[in-house]
Design a protein around this motif. Sequence first.
Motif, PDB file in Angstrom:
ATOM      1  N   SER A  15      50.158  -0.055 -30.421  1.00 19.64           N
ATOM      2  CA  SER A  15      48.845  -0.009 -31.072  1.00 19.64           C
ATOM      3  C   SER A  15      48.023  -1.253 -30.717  1.00 19.64           C
ATOM      4  CB  SER A  15      48.987   0.133 -32.585  1.00 19.64           C
ATOM      5  OG  SER A  15      49.601  -1.007 -33.140  1.00 19.64           O
ATOM      6  N   PHE A  16      48.667  -2.407 -30.541  1.00 26.95           N
ATOM      7  CA  PHE A  16      47.962  -3.623 -30.145  1.00 26.95           C
ATOM      8  C   PHE A  16      47.341  -3.447 -28.761  1.00 26.95           C
ATOM      9  CE2 PHE A  16      48.084  -7.623 -27.765  1.00 26.95           C
ATOM     10  CZ  PHE A  16      47.175  -8.369 -28.508  1.00 26.95           C
ATOM     11  N   PHE A  17      48.129  -2.969 -27.808  1.00 23.85           N
ATOM     12  CA  PHE A  17      47.610  -2.780 -26.448  1.00 23.85           C
ATOM     13  C   PHE A  17      46.562  -1.669 -26.390  1.00 23.85           C
ATOM     14  CE2 PHE A  17      51.559  -4.996 -25.091  1.00 23.85           C
ATOM     15  CZ  PHE A  17      50.932  -6.060 -24.472  1.00 23.85           C
ATOM     16  N   ALA A  18      46.736  -0.638 -27.188  1.00 24.16           N
ATOM     17  CA  ALA A  18      45.737   0.429 -27.219  1.00 24.16           C
ATOM     18  C   ALA A  18      44.412  -0.112 -27.743  1.00 24.16           C
ATOM     19  CB  ALA A  18      46.226   1.583 -28.092  1.00 24.16           C
ATOM     20  N   GLN A  19      44.465  -0.971 -28.752  1.00 23.43           N
ATOM     21  CA  GLN A  19      43.244  -1.566 -29.290  1.00 23.43           C
ATOM     22  C   GLN A  19      42.594  -2.494 -28.267  1.00 23.43           C
ATOM     23  OE1 GLN A  19      43.784  -3.970 -32.777  1.00 23.43           O
ATOM     24  NE2 GLN A  19      41.640  -3.789 -33.369  1.00 23.43           N
ATOM     25  N   GLN A  20      43.393  -3.228 -27.504  1.00 21.37           N
ATOM     26  CA  GLN A  20      42.857  -4.125 -26.487  1.00 21.37           C
ATOM     27  C   GLN A  20      42.129  -3.353 -25.391  1.00 21.37           C
ATOM     28  OE1 GLN A  20      42.831  -7.539 -26.499  1.00 21.37           O
ATOM     29  NE2 GLN A  20      43.596  -7.276 -28.562  1.00 21.37           N
ATOM     30  N   ILE A  21      42.539  -2.132 -25.155  1.00 21.38           N
ATOM     31  CA  ILE A  21      41.911  -1.308 -24.128  1.00 21.38           C
ATOM     32  C   ILE A  21      40.687  -0.594 -24.678  1.00 21.38           C
ATOM     33  CG2 ILE A  21      42.236   0.767 -22.714  1.00 21.38           C
ATOM     34  CD1 ILE A  21      45.143  -0.167 -22.334  1.00 21.38           C
ATOM     35  N   THR A  22      40.784  -0.055 -25.876  1.00 16.14           N
ATOM     36  CA  THR A  22      39.681   0.755 -26.396  1.00 16.14           C
ATOM     37  C   THR A  22      38.539  -0.065 -26.970  1.00 16.14           C
ATOM     38  OG1 THR A  22      40.784   0.985 -28.541  1.00 16.14           O
ATOM     39  CG2 THR A  22      41.162   2.728 -26.909  1.00 16.14           C
ATOM     40  N   PHE A  23      38.780  -1.276 -27.454  1.00 17.83           N
ATOM     41  CA  PHE A  23      37.712  -2.069 -28.057  1.00 17.83           C
ATOM     42  C   PHE A  23      36.577  -2.360 -27.078  1.00 17.83           C
ATOM     43  CE2 PHE A  23      35.840  -6.165 -29.367  1.00 17.83           C
ATOM     44  CZ  PHE A  23      35.294  -5.752 -30.578  1.00 17.83           C
ATOM     45  N   PRO A  24      36.833  -2.826 -25.839  1.00 21.23           N
ATOM     46  CA  PRO A  24      35.718  -3.047 -24.910  1.00 21.23           C
ATOM     47  C   PRO A  24      34.980  -1.764 -24.555  1.00 21.23           C
ATOM     48  CG  PRO A  24      37.695  -4.159 -24.127  1.00 21.23           C
ATOM     49  CD  PRO A  24      38.094  -3.308 -25.284  1.00 21.23           C
ATOM     50  N   ILE A  25      35.692  -0.670 -24.454  1.00 18.79           N
ATOM     51  CA  ILE A  25      35.050   0.612 -24.154  1.00 18.79           C
ATOM     52  C   ILE A  25      34.142   1.026 -25.309  1.00 18.79           C
ATOM     53  CG2 ILE A  25      35.457   3.072 -23.745  1.00 18.79           C
ATOM     54  CD1 ILE A  25      38.028   2.236 -22.279  1.00 18.79           C
ATOM     55  N   GLN A  26      34.598   0.834 -26.539  1.00 20.66           N
ATOM     56  CA  GLN A  26      33.780   1.170 -27.700  1.00 20.66           C
ATOM     57  C   GLN A  26      32.510   0.325 -27.742  1.00 20.66           C
ATOM     58  OE1 GLN A  26      36.522   0.585 -30.908  1.00 20.66           O
ATOM     59  NE2 GLN A  26      37.358   2.651 -30.773  1.00 20.66           N
ATOM     60  N   LYS A  27      32.617  -0.957 -27.392  1.00 25.74           N
ATOM     61  CA  LYS A  27      31.427  -1.811 -27.369  1.00 25.74           C
ATOM     62  C   LYS A  27      30.431  -1.338 -26.320  1.00 25.74           C
ATOM     63  CE  LYS A  27      31.981  -6.208 -27.344  1.00 25.74           C
ATOM     64  NZ  LYS A  27      32.459  -7.570 -27.086  1.00 25.74           N
ATOM     65  N   GLU A  28      30.923  -0.920 -25.157  1.00 27.23           N
ATOM     66  CA  GLU A  28      30.038  -0.423 -24.108  1.00 27.23           C
ATOM     67  C   GLU A  28      29.382   0.891 -24.523  1.00 27.23           C
ATOM     68  OE1 GLU A  28      32.375  -0.439 -20.529  1.00 27.23           O
ATOM     69  OE2 GLU A  28      32.433  -2.629 -20.489  1.00 27.23           O
ATOM     70  N   GLN A  39      15.430   3.117 -26.008  1.00 28.34           N
ATOM     71  CA  GLN A  39      14.807   2.991 -24.682  1.00 28.34           C
ATOM     72  C   GLN A  39      14.549   1.525 -24.335  1.00 28.34           C
ATOM     73  OE1 GLN A  39      14.169   5.687 -22.510  1.00 28.34           O
ATOM     74  NE2 GLN A  39      15.461   6.693 -24.010  1.00 28.34           N
ATOM     75  N   ASP A  40      15.374   0.621 -24.858  1.00 26.62           N
ATOM     76  CA  ASP A  40      15.248  -0.816 -24.627  1.00 26.62           C
ATOM     77  C   ASP A  40      16.248  -1.209 -23.544  1.00 26.62           C
ATOM     78  OD1 ASP A  40      14.930  -3.531 -24.679  1.00 26.62           O
ATOM     79  OD2 ASP A  40      15.751  -3.807 -26.694  1.00 26.62           O
ATOM     80  N   TYR A  41      15.724  -1.419 -22.328  1.00 31.03           N
ATOM     81  CA  TYR A  41      16.600  -1.732 -21.201  1.00 31.03           C
ATOM     82  C   TYR A  41      16.878  -3.226 -21.072  1.00 31.03           C
ATOM     83  CZ  TYR A  41      15.780   3.083 -19.995  1.00 31.03           C
ATOM     84  OH  TYR A  41      15.709   4.449 -20.036  1.00 31.03           O
ATOM     85  N   SER A  42      16.463  -4.013 -22.069  1.00 29.33           N
ATOM     86  CA  SER A  42      16.767  -5.439 -22.040  1.00 29.33           C
ATOM     87  C   SER A  42      18.102  -5.741 -22.713  1.00 29.33           C
ATOM     88  CB  SER A  42      15.651  -6.237 -22.726  1.00 29.33           C
ATOM     89  OG  SER A  42      15.589  -5.900 -24.104  1.00 29.33           O
ATOM     90  N   ILE A  43      18.735  -4.736 -23.279  1.00 27.51           N
ATOM     91  CA  ILE A  43      20.042  -4.909 -23.915  1.00 27.51           C
ATOM     92  C   ILE A  43      21.086  -5.156 -22.833  1.00 27.51           C
ATOM     93  CG2 ILE A  43      21.834  -3.740 -25.259  1.00 27.51           C
ATOM     94  CD1 ILE A  43      19.539  -2.182 -26.609  1.00 27.51           C
ATOM     95  N   ARG A  44      21.946  -6.131 -23.050  1.00 29.45           N
ATOM     96  CA  ARG A  44      22.990  -6.452 -22.079  1.00 29.45           C
ATOM     97  C   ARG A  44      24.347  -6.455 -22.752  1.00 29.45           C
ATOM     98  NH1 ARG A  44      19.314  -5.243 -19.671  1.00 29.45           N
ATOM     99  NH2 ARG A  44      18.250  -6.292 -17.982  1.00 29.45           N
ATOM    100  N   SER A  54      35.080  -6.473 -17.962  1.00 33.90           N
ATOM    101  CA  SER A  54      33.983  -7.412 -17.721  1.00 33.90           C
ATOM    102  C   SER A  54      33.298  -7.121 -16.395  1.00 33.90           C
ATOM    103  CB  SER A  54      34.505  -8.849 -17.731  1.00 33.90           C
ATOM    104  OG  SER A  54      34.883  -9.214 -19.026  1.00 33.90           O
ATOM    105  N   LYS A  55      34.089  -6.744 -15.384  1.00 32.73           N
ATOM    106  CA  LYS A  55      33.485  -6.367 -14.108  1.00 32.73           C
ATOM    107  C   LYS A  55      32.599  -5.142 -14.275  1.00 32.73           C
ATOM    108  CE  LYS A  55      37.229  -8.209 -11.284  1.00 32.73           C
ATOM    109  NZ  LYS A  55      38.341  -7.895 -10.383  1.00 32.73           N
ATOM    110  N   LEU A  56      33.053  -4.198 -15.065  1.00 36.12           N
ATOM    111  CA  LEU A  56      32.248  -3.017 -15.355  1.00 36.12           C
ATOM    112  C   LEU A  56      30.985  -3.405 -16.114  1.00 36.12           C
ATOM    113  CD1 LEU A  56      31.869   0.060 -15.379  1.00 36.12           C
ATOM    114  CD2 LEU A  56      33.236   0.103 -17.474  1.00 36.12           C
ATOM    115  N   ALA A  57      31.113  -4.290 -17.092  1.00 30.66           N
ATOM    116  CA  ALA A  57      29.953  -4.734 -17.866  1.00 30.66           C
ATOM    117  C   ALA A  57      28.951  -5.465 -16.976  1.00 30.66           C
ATOM    118  CB  ALA A  57      30.404  -5.635 -19.016  1.00 30.66           C
ATOM    119  N   ILE A  58      29.427  -6.277 -16.040  1.00 30.26           N
ATOM    120  CA  ILE A  58      28.529  -6.974 -15.114  1.00 30.26           C
ATOM    121  C   ILE A  58      27.766  -5.961 -14.265  1.00 30.26           C
ATOM    122  CG2 ILE A  58      28.487  -8.450 -13.063  1.00 30.26           C
ATOM    123  CD1 ILE A  58      30.812 -10.043 -14.377  1.00 30.26           C
TER     124      ILE A  58
END
Length: 97
Positions: A15-28, A39-44, A54-58
């Motif tokens: 469950s710890f590793f699953a949370q580490q994987i899903t949390f960044p995806i949920q934020k994205e 429609q605000d494209y200034s969000i980063r 992080s590479k995906l987010a960049i």
Amino acid sequence: MVFILLVIGAILIQSFFAQQITFPIQKEIQAFEQIKRTQDYSIRLETNQKDEFSKLAISINELLDYIEKEKNRDQEKKNIASSSRKRWTNYFRVFRY
């Protein structure tokens, strides 16, 4: 008894590793939904780690930069066309009277 402890430990680790994987995806996903809603494209997206997320987010942030610049460029073209149209309309009004 040892087996039960091993199973509980394995479940906790999983469950710890699953949370580490899903949390960044949920934020994205939340950022995408906010962009779609506002429609605000200034969000980063935040990029404070050195992993694949992080590479995906960049890459997503670079895409949003491009979209924001294009949207601003289109708006500037519309503003120029509108002001040009107003000038010509005023110019021809002078000659009608």
